[in-house]
Design an enzyme around this catalytic site. Structure first.
Site, PDB file in Angstrom:
ATOM      1  N   LEU A  65     -22.975  -2.837 -36.160  1.00 26.98           N
ATOM      2  CA  LEU A  65     -24.141  -2.881 -37.150  1.00 26.98           C
ATOM      3  C   LEU A  65     -25.183  -3.782 -36.429  1.00 26.98           C
ATOM      4  O   LEU A  65     -26.827  -3.420 -36.192  1.00 26.98           O
ATOM      5  CB  LEU A  65     -24.230  -3.883 -38.271  1.00 26.98           C
ATOM      6  CG  LEU A  65     -24.001  -2.428 -39.436  1.00 26.98           C
ATOM      7  CD1 LEU A  65     -22.468  -1.293 -39.269  1.00 26.98           C
ATOM      8  CD2 LEU A  65     -24.303  -2.615 -41.134  1.00 26.98           C
ATOM      9  N   GLY A  68     -26.207  -1.463 -33.510  1.00 28.79           N
ATOM     10  CA  GLY A  68     -27.041  -0.181 -33.910  1.00 28.79           C
ATOM     11  C   GLY A  68     -28.755  -0.687 -34.727  1.00 28.79           C
ATOM     12  O   GLY A  68     -29.516  -0.183 -34.147  1.00 28.79           O
ATOM     13  N   GLU A  69     -28.512  -1.917 -35.262  1.00 33.39           N
ATOM     14  CA  GLU A  69     -29.636  -2.544 -35.563  1.00 33.39           C
ATOM     15  C   GLU A  69     -31.394  -2.780 -34.321  1.00 33.39           C
ATOM     16  O   GLU A  69     -31.720  -2.366 -35.072  1.00 33.39           O
ATOM     17  CB  GLU A  69     -29.786  -3.990 -36.772  1.00 33.39           C
ATOM     18  CG  GLU A  69     -30.853  -3.955 -37.178  1.00 33.39           C
ATOM     19  CD  GLU A  69     -31.623  -5.271 -37.818  1.00 33.39           C
ATOM     20  OE1 GLU A  69     -32.096  -4.954 -38.862  1.00 33.39           O
ATOM     21  OE2 GLU A  69     -30.075  -5.386 -38.631  1.00 33.39           O
ATOM     22  N   ALA A  70     -30.574  -2.823 -33.724  1.00 31.26           N
ATOM     23  CA  ALA A  70     -30.599  -3.514 -32.606  1.00 31.26           C
ATOM     24  C   ALA A  70     -31.669  -2.618 -31.823  1.00 31.26           C
ATOM     25  O   ALA A  70     -32.624  -2.409 -31.589  1.00 31.26           O
ATOM     26  CB  ALA A  70     -30.160  -4.296 -31.298  1.00 31.26           C
ATOM     27  N   SER A  73     -34.578  -0.451 -33.696  1.00 28.30           N
ATOM     28  CA  SER A  73     -35.558  -1.144 -34.006  1.00 28.30           C
ATOM     29  C   SER A  73     -36.614  -1.363 -32.501  1.00 28.30           C
ATOM     30  O   SER A  73     -37.776  -1.248 -32.266  1.00 28.30           O
ATOM     31  CB  SER A  73     -35.522  -3.261 -34.310  1.00 28.30           C
ATOM     32  OG  SER A  73     -35.069  -3.111 -35.453  1.00 28.30           O
TER      33      SER A  73
END
Length: 147
Positions: A65, A68-70, A73
């Site tokens: 997560l 993946g979020e990095a 974004s």
């Protein structure tokens, strides 16, 4: 994400604003993230499984997560930079399909929607055999840059 830096817009992207260039943050560095590709259309990174495992020897879901979020974004901020804006995450969800035990994973963010206010990206994490380990969906709000 680290402090934004800038690079010249490439010839394939003639924008009024310069494209934002990815800068790794402290967590990204600790996780061993490496950037392979960065554009409005696609951001690709890698991360080793070693050093990012949970107590049962599997790739930690939280690591998936976080990376993946990095990556999602970063993709949103690159798009936002074409309008002189930045992006902040407002929603992220993930489905874990299979586990990883060793090697390196590849994280690829591609746009689902690139708007002037919101972006949504699909982020796919695969193992070295190309098998999908995790799918994330991230939505970012585009905002004016604060100076």
């Amino acid at each position: 994400m680290g402090a934004p830096s800038q690079k010249d817009a490439s010839s394939e992207h003639e924008h009024a604003h310069e494209l934002w260039k990815i800068t790794l943050g402290e967590l990204d560095e600790k996780m061993g993230v490496k950037i392979l590709e960065e554009s409005v259309e696609r951001v690709v990174a890698t991360m080793p499984v070693e050093g990012n495992r949970q107590s049962f020897g599997l790739l930690h879901g939280g690591a998936s997560l976080a990376v993946g979020e990095a990556v999602g974004s970063w993709a949103a901020v690159i798009h936002a930079s074409t309008m002189g804006k930045t992006a902040v995450g407002v929603d992220v969800s993930a489905t874990h399909h299979r586990s990883g035990r060793e090697g390196q994973v590849t994280i690829t963010a591609t746009p689902i929607h690139l708007g002037g206010t919101l972006t949504t990206h699909e982020v796919v994490i695969t193992n070295e055999a190309g098998q999908r380990l995790c799918t994330l969906r991230i939505t970012n709000l585009l905002m004016r840059r604060h100076k």
